[in-house]
Enzyme design. Structure first.
Site, PDB file in Angstrom:
ATOM      1  N   ARG A 100      -7.700  -4.479  -7.073  1.00  0.00           N
ATOM      2  CA  ARG A 100      -8.092  -3.271  -6.381  1.00  0.00           C
ATOM      3  C   ARG A 100      -7.008  -2.946  -5.392  1.00  0.00           C
ATOM      4  O   ARG A 100      -6.713  -1.741  -5.258  1.00  0.00           O
ATOM      5  CB  ARG A 100      -9.274  -3.612  -5.574  1.00  0.00           C
ATOM      6  N   CYS A 134     -21.817   2.091   3.327  1.00  0.00           N
ATOM      7  CA  CYS A 134     -22.744   3.097   2.658  1.00  0.00           C
ATOM      8  C   CYS A 134     -24.198   2.992   2.449  1.00  0.00           C
ATOM      9  O   CYS A 134     -24.594   3.002   1.075  1.00  0.00           O
ATOM     10  CB  CYS A 134     -21.928   3.488   1.450  1.00  0.00           C
ATOM     11  N   ALA A 146      -9.700  -1.978   2.233  1.00  0.00           N
ATOM     12  CA  ALA A 146      -9.162  -0.836   2.075  1.00  0.00           C
ATOM     13  C   ALA A 146      -9.202  -0.162   0.652  1.00  0.00           C
ATOM     14  O   ALA A 146      -9.286   1.219   0.688  1.00  0.00           O
ATOM     15  CB  ALA A 146      -7.571  -0.505   2.575  1.00  0.00           C
ATOM     16  N   ALA A 147      -9.320  -0.782  -0.323  1.00  0.00           N
ATOM     17  CA  ALA A 147      -9.399  -0.300  -1.867  1.00  0.00           C
ATOM     18  C   ALA A 147     -10.558   0.606  -1.958  1.00  0.00           C
ATOM     19  O   ALA A 147     -11.687   0.243  -1.293  1.00  0.00           O
ATOM     20  CB  ALA A 147      -9.526  -1.320  -2.845  1.00  0.00           C
ATOM     21  N   PRO A 148     -10.539   1.710  -2.448  1.00  0.00           N
ATOM     22  CA  PRO A 148      -9.099   2.266  -3.206  1.00  0.00           C
ATOM     23  C   PRO A 148      -8.275   2.937  -2.367  1.00  0.00           C
ATOM     24  O   PRO A 148      -7.377   3.466  -2.979  1.00  0.00           O
ATOM     25  CB  PRO A 148      -9.836   3.228  -4.369  1.00  0.00           C
TER      26      PRO A 148
END
Length: 455
Positions: A142, A235, A114-116
């Site tokens: 993080r 990504c 999940a970070a950030p």
């Protein structure tokens, strides 16, 4: 137009094969400025209202209902509305995975990497204070940044963890209604935004990450309830990290099936015949590169599904904390107080999150009680407002005292008329909370969190 980034020859060759006749358009897009975006926090403010309030110009992201782009001359991170948690800074394509995972109020939701917090804050806002959001990152540093962003967003129903996903899958099989895995990847879609990713890609390419992704997506599927939904995203453009991971999951977990998601004219279907997957290319849309795949888990007979619930043991709180909290309308369903040393937390009775995991936060951190005094937390302040706390200092964004407050200064507020003439006050900008102050004789002693202050 800036100078086109220098792509590694092996990457360029791969993209030519992937894109065919569109490669030149992609190459041209690499010389364009990356898009800067922000996403309205719907837990605090409707997108239309935010658009009207913002002091700088924005344009709608056409495929994200609460997404905006802004001109590079704007400084949204240097605005009081940012400190009030009204929006999160995020490029448009990265907004897409959380927007396409259909979270409903009352769901148990997990963001596994999940970070950030860009995707986790949107998932939490969709819950509208009901159910729970578990946000995990295996890196403790993080995870601390993740926690701050979730608290800044004013989300009350959060569990923040820094745990190995393998352990989570073992402890909470078929626990969550919705799971998002924004997997670590080679980052090919971010080359324009962050050219330093090219060196990282050369050091650790798709071959390194696809083995990690295979483990993560299976663990995510095992954490998902029958009837639940899983979003996998990266990504990157590489088929080995994208469609091949999808095919791996479908092979290894036969109860998982790939399903279509809400479309947009710029989306491109996946390769390898997996046309329900979505690819986002920067030459087709106003954003960076992304890949998405949405899955559903087949339902089972109720007799086959684990329904273990951890029963929370209500803890007593001090009279001072109880008296303070009478002035707060917290809106948590079936609330349970949890006292750990001097700290008091609020969570839902039916949350069911197990003990024995590495938590940074378990529910809403209300504050500390020591020496017969209660000191409310910054996290609590961010969940409240004039309608839910009974004495507020209401400032306009243009009031210079807003910035002075964010810098930690004592304020003269003798011209204002809060409900109480002394004691704890919730400081708000245009009706949205910033933090606490303590009033006496018209002077407000600043209690804004030191780690959050305007620099």
């Amino acid at each position: 137009m800036r100078d086109t980034i220098q792509l590694p020859s092996s990457f360029a060759k791969k993209m030519k094969e992937l894109l065919g006749g569109e490669y030149e358009a992609y190459l041209k897009s690499c010389g364009e400025e990356p898009r800067s975006g922000l996403r309205a926090n719907r837990w605090k403010i409707p997108p239309d209202e935010l658009e009207e309030k913002l002091p700088f110009g924005v344009k709608r992201v056409p495929w994200i209902s609460n997404g905006f782009t802004y001109d590079s001359s704007a400084q949204p991170s240097r605005d009081p509305y940012y400190y009030a948690g009204l929006y999160y800074l995020q490029e448009p394509s990265a907004m897409t995975p959380a927007s396409r995972l259909p979270v409903e109020p009352g769901d148990r939701v997990l963001d596994l990497c999940a970070a950030p917090g860009g995707k986790a804050t949107e998932l939490g806002a969709k819950l509208q204070g009901k159910g729970l959001l578990a946000a995990n990152d295996i890196s403790s540093s993080r995870a601390r940044a993740l926690l701050k962003n979730l608290e800044l967003a004013g989300l009350p129903n959060i569990y923040v963890l820094s745990e190995d996903p393998e352990k989570l899958a073992a402890r909470m099989p078929e626990f969550f209604d919705k799971v998002l895995v924004d997997a670590p990847c080679s980052g090919e879609g971010m080359f324009r935004k962050d050219p330093s990713m090219i060196r990282s890609w050369q050091e650790r390419g798709p071959e390194y990450y696809c083995e990690i992704q295979k483990k993560l997506i299976l663990q995510a599927a095992d954490l998902l309830k029958p009837g639940g939904m899983l979003m996998y995203s990266t990504c990157t453009f590489d088929v080995r990290e994208d469609e091949e991971i999808v095919a791996w999951l479908l092979k290894k977990r036969p109860k998982m099936r790939l399903i279509p998601m809400e479309g947009y004219e710029g989306f491109e279907p996946g390769r390898l015949g997996l046309t329900d997957c979505v690819r986002i290319f920067p030459h087709r849309m106003a954003g960076e590169g992304h890949f998405l795949a949405l899955f559903a888990k087949e339902t089972a007979d109720l007799s086959e599904v684990s329904r273990r619930e951890a029963v929370a043991s209500p803890a007593g709180i001090s009279p001072e904390a109880e008296e303070f909290l009478k002035g707060c309308r917290l809106g948590v369903e079936d609330p349970v107080f949890d006292v750990k040393q001097e700290r008091i937390y609020l969570k839902g009775k039916r949350d069911g999150m197990p003990e024995g995991l590495r938590y940074l936060r378990t529910g809403l951190y209300l504050g500390d009680c020591a020496r017969r005094r209660f000191e409310p937390s910054q996290a609590l302040a961010m969940t409240l407002g004039p309608d839910t706390y009974d004495s507020c200092i209401l400032l306009k964004r243009e009031d210079p005292r807003v910035i002075r407050y964010l810098k930690g200064e004592t304020l003269d507020v003798s011209d204002l008329s809060p409900a109480r003439k002394k004691g704890w006050q919730l400081v708000c900008v245009d009706g949205h909370p910033l933090g606490w102050g303590k009033l006496a004789g018209g002077m407000l002693k600043n209690k804004y969190s030191a780690g959050w202050r305007w620099q």
